[in-house]
Design an enzyme around this catalytic site. Sequence first.
Site, PDB file in Angstrom:
ATOM      1  N   SER A  94       4.377   2.835   8.057  1.00 16.64           N
ATOM      2  CA  SER A  94       3.939   1.668   7.272  1.00 16.64           C
ATOM      3  C   SER A  94       5.078   1.207   6.369  1.00 16.64           C
ATOM      4  O   SER A  94       6.007   2.003   6.140  1.00 16.64           O
ATOM      5  CB  SER A  94       2.813   2.143   6.382  1.00 16.64           C
ATOM      6  OG  SER A  94       1.365   1.934   6.682  1.00 16.64           O
TER       7      SER A  94
ATOM      8  N   HIS B  59       0.775  -1.146  -0.045  1.00 16.68           N
ATOM      9  CA  HIS B  59       0.062   0.117   0.118  1.00 16.68           C
ATOM     10  C   HIS B  59       0.928   1.346   0.008  1.00 16.68           C
ATOM     11  O   HIS B  59       0.321   2.243  -0.128  1.00 16.68           O
ATOM     12  CB  HIS B  59      -1.031  -0.012   1.132  1.00 16.68           C
ATOM     13  CG  HIS B  59      -0.393   0.317   2.543  1.00 16.68           C
ATOM     14  ND1 HIS B  59      -0.011  -0.736   3.410  1.00 16.68           N
ATOM     15  CD2 HIS B  59      -0.039   1.434   3.188  1.00 16.68           C
ATOM     16  CE1 HIS B  59       0.410  -0.007   4.611  1.00 16.68           C
ATOM     17  NE2 HIS B  59       0.540   1.106   4.274  1.00 16.68           N
TER      18      HIS B  59
ATOM     19  N   ASP C 249      -0.052  -7.624   1.597  1.00 14.05           N
ATOM     20  CA  ASP C 249       0.292  -6.298   1.861  1.00 14.05           C
ATOM     21  C   ASP C 249       1.917  -6.467   1.772  1.00 14.05           C
ATOM     22  O   ASP C 249       2.577  -5.921   2.713  1.00 14.05           O
ATOM     23  CB  ASP C 249      -0.070  -5.541   2.753  1.00 14.05           C
ATOM     24  CG  ASP C 249       0.037  -4.101   2.651  1.00 14.05           C
ATOM     25  OD1 ASP C 249       0.335  -3.395   1.807  1.00 14.05           O
ATOM     26  OD2 ASP C 249      -0.194  -3.377   3.824  1.00 14.05           O
TER      27      ASP C 249
END
Length: 255
Positions: free
Chosen positions: A202, A65, A110
């Site tokens: 992230s 992502h 992911d």
Amino acid sequence: MVLIRVIANLLILQVSYAQKSSELVIGGDECDINEHPFLAFMYYSPRYFCGMTLINQEWVLTAAHCNRRFMRIHLGKHAGSVANYDEVVRYPKEKFICPNKKKNVITDKDIMLIRLDRPVKNSEHIAPLSLPSNPPSVGSVCRIMGWGAITTSEDTYPDVPHCANINLFNNTVCREAYNGLPAKTLCAGVLQGGIDTCGGDSGGPLICNGQFQGILSWGSDPCAEPRKPAFYTKVFDYLPWIQSIIAGNKTATCP
């Protein structure tokens, strides 16, 4: 509410600098400058960044992502306001996301593997982190790190990366927190809250007992809530795909 831990804020060199205190990663400490030679971060526009992990001289891993058309990858960095003599910038030469990833499910598979446009050399502040040889055990003490928000309100970002220790939970705790657990995912945190990754972390690593076991995917909003662990893509489960891509099989599918 679930938070995908990418931020849209100021450039890291322009963010408000947080003096060293008890509120770091969230709830940790400034990383030792020699603790994270594998840790990278990327700009993919003037306003967004994610963490990354160097796994050899030519490849890094991060979250799918975090993918954007333009990405500038920084390695060997510690303080945003002070340049290390050996820090370098690289750009993606090739990017690989699982071809069987569900298009409309951000948290599915992911993981993204990036080949750098030029290899890096090992140095004082740049060195890869090995892929795991075994899966992690429940209860393991795990290390998190990154340049993400250091307050739950996400209004303060650091000049240096911060680190903290959290624990790897069993699937029961994870499912209770979010009514489910995606496949090939780990969840980790501190049950009482107060220590967590947050916006901007992230794609960064989860390191359990010295092994690179997870890639930060998503977590609670606000961050560091009690009994709301963050979720990490389980690196061990993707080893066949990672190794196939690096070996030259560019059409390999994820398990």
